[in-house]
Design an enzyme around this catalytic site. Structure first.
Site, PDB file in Angstrom:
ATOM      1  N   HIS A  62      31.654  46.400  38.964  1.00 60.44           N
ATOM      2  CA  HIS A  62      32.600  45.448  39.531  1.00 60.44           C
ATOM      3  C   HIS A  62      32.159  44.013  39.249  1.00 60.44           C
ATOM      4  O   HIS A  62      32.968  43.160  38.848  1.00 60.44           O
ATOM      5  CB  HIS A  62      32.712  45.692  41.035  1.00 60.44           C
ATOM      6  CG  HIS A  62      33.794  44.927  41.716  1.00 60.44           C
ATOM      7  ND1 HIS A  62      33.939  44.917  43.087  1.00 60.44           N
ATOM      8  CD2 HIS A  62      34.780  44.132  41.241  1.00 60.44           C
ATOM      9  CE1 HIS A  62      34.969  44.157  43.416  1.00 60.44           C
ATOM     10  NE2 HIS A  62      35.497  43.664  42.310  1.00 60.44           N
ATOM     11  N   GLU A  65      32.791  43.295  35.673  1.00 58.50           N
ATOM     12  CA  GLU A  65      34.231  43.070  35.414  1.00 58.50           C
ATOM     13  C   GLU A  65      34.586  41.601  35.646  1.00 58.50           C
ATOM     14  O   GLU A  65      35.321  40.989  34.874  1.00 58.50           O
ATOM     15  CB  GLU A  65      35.059  43.971  36.328  1.00 58.50           C
ATOM     16  CG  GLU A  65      36.551  43.734  36.273  1.00 58.50           C
ATOM     17  CD  GLU A  65      37.190  43.643  37.644  1.00 58.50           C
ATOM     18  OE1 GLU A  65      37.872  42.639  37.913  1.00 58.50           O
ATOM     19  OE2 GLU A  65      36.997  44.570  38.449  1.00 58.50           O
ATOM     20  N   HIS A  66      34.053  41.015  36.723  1.00 56.56           N
ATOM     21  CA  HIS A  66      34.287  39.596  36.984  1.00 56.56           C
ATOM     22  C   HIS A  66      33.601  38.717  35.944  1.00 56.56           C
ATOM     23  O   HIS A  66      34.166  37.730  35.467  1.00 56.56           O
ATOM     24  CB  HIS A  66      33.732  39.224  38.367  1.00 56.56           C
ATOM     25  CG  HIS A  66      34.589  39.627  39.517  1.00 56.56           C
ATOM     26  ND1 HIS A  66      35.055  38.735  40.444  1.00 56.56           N
ATOM     27  CD2 HIS A  66      35.066  40.828  39.903  1.00 56.56           C
ATOM     28  CE1 HIS A  66      35.779  39.363  41.360  1.00 56.56           C
ATOM     29  NE2 HIS A  66      35.802  40.645  41.051  1.00 56.56           N
ATOM     30  N   GLU A 138      28.944  35.419  40.615  1.00 58.08           N
ATOM     31  CA  GLU A 138      29.884  36.511  40.824  1.00 58.08           C
ATOM     32  C   GLU A 138      29.269  37.673  41.596  1.00 58.08           C
ATOM     33  O   GLU A 138      29.966  38.394  42.302  1.00 58.08           O
ATOM     34  CB  GLU A 138      30.411  37.006  39.475  1.00 58.08           C
ATOM     35  CG  GLU A 138      31.161  35.962  38.677  1.00 58.08           C
ATOM     36  CD  GLU A 138      32.394  35.439  39.385  1.00 58.08           C
ATOM     37  OE1 GLU A 138      33.104  36.242  40.026  1.00 58.08           O
ATOM     38  OE2 GLU A 138      32.647  34.219  39.301  1.00 58.08           O
ATOM     39  N   GLU A 160      33.832  39.637  48.536  1.00 57.95           N
ATOM     40  CA  GLU A 160      35.013  40.490  48.380  1.00 57.95           C
ATOM     41  C   GLU A 160      34.761  41.851  49.016  1.00 57.95           C
ATOM     42  O   GLU A 160      35.606  42.393  49.735  1.00 57.95           O
ATOM     43  CB  GLU A 160      35.358  40.669  46.905  1.00 57.95           C
ATOM     44  CG  GLU A 160      36.543  41.603  46.676  1.00 57.95           C
ATOM     45  CD  GLU A 160      36.739  41.990  45.222  1.00 57.95           C
ATOM     46  OE1 GLU A 160      37.565  42.889  44.968  1.00 57.95           O
ATOM     47  OE2 GLU A 160      36.074  41.415  44.351  1.00 57.95           O
ATOM     48  N   ARG A 594      67.800  65.464  46.317  1.00 58.65           N
ATOM     49  CA  ARG A 594      68.523  66.374  45.429  1.00 58.65           C
ATOM     50  C   ARG A 594      69.593  65.645  44.618  1.00 58.65           C
ATOM     51  O   ARG A 594      69.861  66.009  43.473  1.00 58.65           O
ATOM     52  CB  ARG A 594      69.165  67.469  46.285  1.00 58.65           C
ATOM     53  CG  ARG A 594      69.797  68.611  45.520  1.00 58.65           C
ATOM     54  CD  ARG A 594      70.145  69.749  46.464  1.00 58.65           C
ATOM     55  NE  ARG A 594      71.089  69.349  47.499  1.00 58.65           N
ATOM     56  CZ  ARG A 594      70.824  69.337  48.803  1.00 58.65           C
ATOM     57  NH1 ARG A 594      69.626  69.682  49.243  1.00 58.65           N
ATOM     58  NH2 ARG A 594      71.749  68.969  49.683  1.00 58.65           N
TER      59      ARG A 594
END
Length: 967
Positions: A62, A65-66, A138, A160, A594
């Site tokens: 994570h 990723e940042h 980060e 976060e 249906r």
């Protein structure tokens, strides 16, 4: 056509399900695999994904990723991602971390912009700078500005995840995976556990990127109408710089349990309410590359819990053991499925488990109602054929579909196909084979790899975790000598200096961008014909919908007295979920599934341009293929005129579910709640939104749950009064989106339908006055805050131009990003300007600060007065035009045209505003500083966070917040 010499073509196939020619390639030098989908779709998509199995719960995937989006070899600026957010026409731009992969997708309708986005993302993931300071910013670092002060942990992902782990739903999800996969990588939390995140080192961070962010471990997708040859050229220019590496090894299978397991965990909570627990039954399923099995699993889950009438959902709801049903299905190397209850008692865990297993056993033995299976299959088939991905690019959904197979060593094209498997599944079920019942038996009842997870609230856990974090920091501080402390202070100083430093203009100039001259000067219009059908105002939009008719039927909410408004969410659900005099709600739900592609009841609430009043409508939204629209209209008539609003048991269940869902969303959607609360005093439309969807609605639901037991008559009477006032063809508007060829036949059905609705005179209600603005501190059990401040500029005598939207875009992608997120450590900081109401507000998300964030908001005028360069203005104009021109599928275009009509937004107004955006200048930025001074001086504040945080803010600012406990 000839293919690129650097790639081997593995397969080529026309995939009818996605209307694309699929070519699967392998890069000869590195082994990177590329899926090139050639389609007649202007909304082009590029994406790259890496298998990133986490080795622990430090959140390394994570954080990475940042971090890769914080500067790269070709684009050595602090935030190329943000520069693209600011100055791109993107229709999608983000990155996501999953339990076993990290994905980087982008999309745009503009070809040059698409290539720009692709170039930036390729350089970001393969050649990021990954400085130690980026890791600290980060991920995590010790923050201390003065040797005499205590140290704290700070980092964007750190905070976060403090917010994420304040959500019991997130905690439940993490423990569910851990319970099923104790011996594999899935036991680790890829997002990161703040309690262990400080164990992560910079060296581990760098090594993880080297190991996994390599072409040999990449899955790359292109989709759309761009040149397929150029795709390969772009890729080879990047991939050929690498030698062949290794693909991430397959995740070893979790050994199967010999018998089910029982696990108990806790989550931090301020409540002592015993009915605040979660109980879930979780299964690990067998991996399957068989498309038909995967479709059958989807049918099984939807048939069991896909709606309130589904048998397992109904059994859990009617048991009274909890307030809301939980169910998650996840495609992993070994798929996961679970069912359970939120807001239950841990003491009732055995009852919940027994109920689920007994219900499944009964259904496996005696069968699921044929009508439920038929409705589920029809709904799934409609969804697959409609390809309605909402606001998401279709190519993005296809990317994830391919990855669901590709990542686990299977054929990515199988993630796009469904026709043959669906036909086979339907035929087997039609022949009488009990496919779904057999699957319930084999995959659930006879599957010993099951856990029962009980998640209890613990009122002392947050305090213990805070104390443990403080103890860890104090221990680290004690272990430091004077030189170590001086180094920590210097690290903090250097990091803040870097965060405040401007990028070099020559580096910013390297970020590829469009120019204002590249932008379309004229906004696109939506075809709209206005007419009257049986005297009812009707809008028709002739758009290619592939034979589907989309209907929006609106009723003016201004016919309702203000005291009835908080009942609207319950009334909306009751229309569909209480049944009628002719059929119970199970039969009604089956009939909807249906015969239609869905019937939904929602609310449209928006300011009216130039007015203090709201455009407010209850909308019944329905869709069906053209030969079933008669039945669709019959269903809409039945729910509007004959819904069983006297069905006390169902109303009780609906209220309990809505209350539980609202409470569960307070932490993950805290910014939405504080914005709703803040704006409710600024405009009538926002006041209505708060009454029907904010904190006010949550408090109302708590009271309503009690009144259903003690004063049911008044509740039923209120719901009946809403129907009497609201369902009135005389106060209705009809919006239809479909192919022109389908319109005449549907218009012929629409007229008698409208004639059959009640019609009577009405008076529009006065909902004034709005509440007086007040500073509020709302307390919830969370380790982060949500902080908002705003005003109504119009009430202060200002009429901002469209240029303010450009300045707002700039602030969100520069000043607020830097001050609230990068320096402050919040997950997000943003500004919002609504040109219809002229309301302006600042907000933050998962924020460790409160007063410091308010100081940032108040200093925004000073920031603007420092001046802004031409490049920033131009990028912000481009980004704002991107916001004005979102990608829309046909049904969204029709709905958007309806909203514009009801809010007085004409094409002429939109064009005038567009011109103001396109001509935004430095003078507009300077003038905006004066407007934002009004926010600083006159804005009121709503903050939500822990009691400790709110109390500390009041101590610092002399009790400026009126405090109330929400959860």
């Amino acid at each position: 056509m000839p293919h690129h010499a650097a790639f081997d073509l593995l397969t080529e196939e026309q995939i009818g399900e996605v209307n694309a020619l699929a070519r699967l390639y392998r890069h000869k030098k590195t082994g990177a695999e590329v899926l090139s989908l050639i389609a007649d779709d202007e909304n082009k998509v590029f994406g790259v994904s890496f298998a990133t199995p986490p080795e622990d719960s430090t959140g390394l995937p994570h954080i990475l990723e940042h971090s890769v989006l914080c500067g790269s070899e070709k684009f050595p600026v602090k935030k190329p991602f943000v520069e693209m957010l600011k100055g791109s026409l993107h229709t999608f731009l983000n990155a996501m971390t999953f339990p076993d992969k990290t994905v980087y997708p982008v999309a745009s309708q503009n070809l040059a912009d698409f290539y720009n986005l692709t170039e930036v993302y390729l350089d970001a993931v393969f050649f990021p700078l990954l400085s130690r300071e980026t890791f600290q910013q980060e991920g995590w670092h010790y923050e201390v500005e003065n040797p005499a002060e205590p140290m704290i942990f700070k980092g964007v992902v750190f905070n976060e995840m403090k917010g994420a782990m304040s959500s019991p739903d997130q905690v439940n999800y993490a423990y569910a995976l851990q319970s099923l996969f104790p011996d594999t990588t899935y036991a680790n939390y890829s997002g990161g556990d703040p309690r262990v995140m400080p164990d992560l080192t910079y060296e581990q961070f760098k090594a993880f990127h080297t190991r996994y962010y390599h072409p040999s471990n990449a899955h790359i997708v292109f989709y759309g109408d761009d040149d397929p040859a150029k795709r390969l050229e772009l890729l080879d220019a990047v991939l050929s710089r690498f030698e062949r590496g290794e693909r991430a090894p397959a995740i070893p299978p979790q050994p199967r349990f010999a018998e089910p397991r029982h696990i108990e965990k806790t989550y931090p909570s301020d409540t002592e309410n015993p009915r605040s627990s979660f109980v879930t039954l979780n299964w690990m399923l067998e991996p399957s590359g068989d498309i038909e099995t995967q479709l059958a699993r989807t049918v099984m889950r939807r048939a069991l819990v896909g709606n309130s009438a589904a048998p397992l959902h109904k059994a859990l709801t009617e048991s009274g053991l909890g307030e809301a049903v939980i169910s998650t299905g996840m495609e992993l190397a070994q798929p996961v499925l679970n069912f359970g209850l939120r807001n239950t008692s841990a003491d009732d865990a055995e009852k919940v488990e027994t109920l689920i297993l007994n219900t499944l056993a009964h259904l496996a033995e005696h069968g699921i109602d044929d009508a439920t299976i038929e409705a589920t299959l029809n709904s799934l088939e409609f969804e697959l054929r409609e390809k309605n991905t909402g606001g998401q690019p279709r190519g993005l959904i296809y990317f994830f579909g391919a990855l669901s197979e590709w990542l686990y060593g299977r054929n990515p094209l199988d993630g796009l196909r469904f026709e043959d498997a669906l036909s086979s599944l339907k035929a087997r079920i039609a022949s009488g084979e009990k496919v779904i019942e057999a699957m319930i038996r084999s995959e659930l009842l006879d599957n010993a790899h099951r856990t029962t997870l009980v998640l209890r609230p613990d009122s002392g856990q947050a305090e213990r975790e805070d104390a443990a974090e403080r103890a860890r920091l104090d221990a680290a501080r004690t272990a430091m000598n004077d030189n170590d402390i001086a180094a920590a202070v210097e690290t903090t100083r250097k990091l803040k200096q870097l965060q405040n430093a401007a990028d070099r203009p020559e580096d910013l100039a390297k970020i590829p961008t469009l120019t204002v001259a590249d932008l379309p000067r004229q906004g696109a219009a939506i075809p709209t014909e206005e007419l009257a059908v049986d005297g009812v105002r009707t809008l028709f939009h002739d758009l290619a919908t592939n034979g589907i008719v989309y209907l929006d039927l609106g009723f003016d909410l201004k016919t309702l007295p203000r005291e009835l408004l908080p009942y609207l969410p319950i009334f909306s659900r009751a229309l569909k979920q209480t049944g009628t005099s002719k059929e119970d709600f199970v039969a009604l739900t089956q009939r909807i599934g249906r015969s239609t592609g869905g019937v939904a009841v929602s609310r449209l609430t928006s300011p009216i341009l130039g007015s203090n009043e709201a455009a407010a409508y209850l909308l019944v939204r329905a869709k069906a293929v053209s030969d079933k629209t008669g039945e669709m209209l019959a269903i809409v008539n039945d729910i509007l005129t004959d819904a069983r609003l006297d069905n006390r048991d169902r109303i009780r269940q609906i209220v309990a579910e809505d209350k539980a869902r609202a409470e569960a969303s307070l932490v993950p959607a805290g910014h939405q709640y504080v914005f709703s609360r803040l704006r409710s005093a600024l405009h009538e439309a926002d006041w209505l939104g708060e009454q029907t969807g904010g904190i006010t609605q949550l408090l109302f639901l708590r009271d309503l749950a009690a009144r259903i037991e003690t004063d049911w008559h008044s509740v039923q009477s209120a719901l009946e009064d809403i129907r009497k006032h609201l369902v009135n063809a005389g106060a209705a508007i009809v919006n239809v989106t479909t192919d022109g060829s389908a319109w005449p036949a549907f218009a012929g059905e629409l007229e008698p339908f409208l004639k059959g609705l009640p019609r009577h005179a009405f008076a529009r209600a006065d909902w004034s006055p709005l509440p007086a603005p007040a500073n509020e501190g709302l307390t919830i059990p969370a380790q982060v805050n949500y902080v908002a401040k705003g005003v109504n500029l119009k009430e202060l005598g200002h009429e901002p131009s469209g240029a303010l939207s450009v300045i707002t875009k700039f602030l969100g992608t520069s000043y607020l990003w830097d001050k609230v997120r990068v320096e402050g450590g919040a997950y997000g900081g943003f500004a919002s300007f609504n040109p219809l109401s002229d309301t302006y507000a600042f907000g933050s998300y998962r924020d460790p600060n409160l007063v410091a964030t308010l100081d940032v908001y108040d200093a925004a005028p000073a920031f603007l007065r420092k001046g802004v360069n031409k490049s920033d203005i131009e990028r912000s104009i481009i980004g704002t035009i991107g916001d004005l021109d979102p990608y829309m599928l046909p049904d969204a275009k029709g709905y958007t045209a309806l909203v514009r009509t009801l809010t007085g937004v004409t094409d002429e107004y939109r064009q005038a505003r567009r011109e103001q955006v396109l001509s935004a200048s430095e003078a507009d930025f300077s003038a905006a500083a004066d407007l934002l001074e009004e926010v600083a001086r006159n804005g009121h504040v709503v903050a939500m966070g822990s009691e400790k945080s709110i109390t500390a803010a009041n101590r610092e600012r002399n009790g400026f917040l009126n405090v109330s406990k929400v959860l």
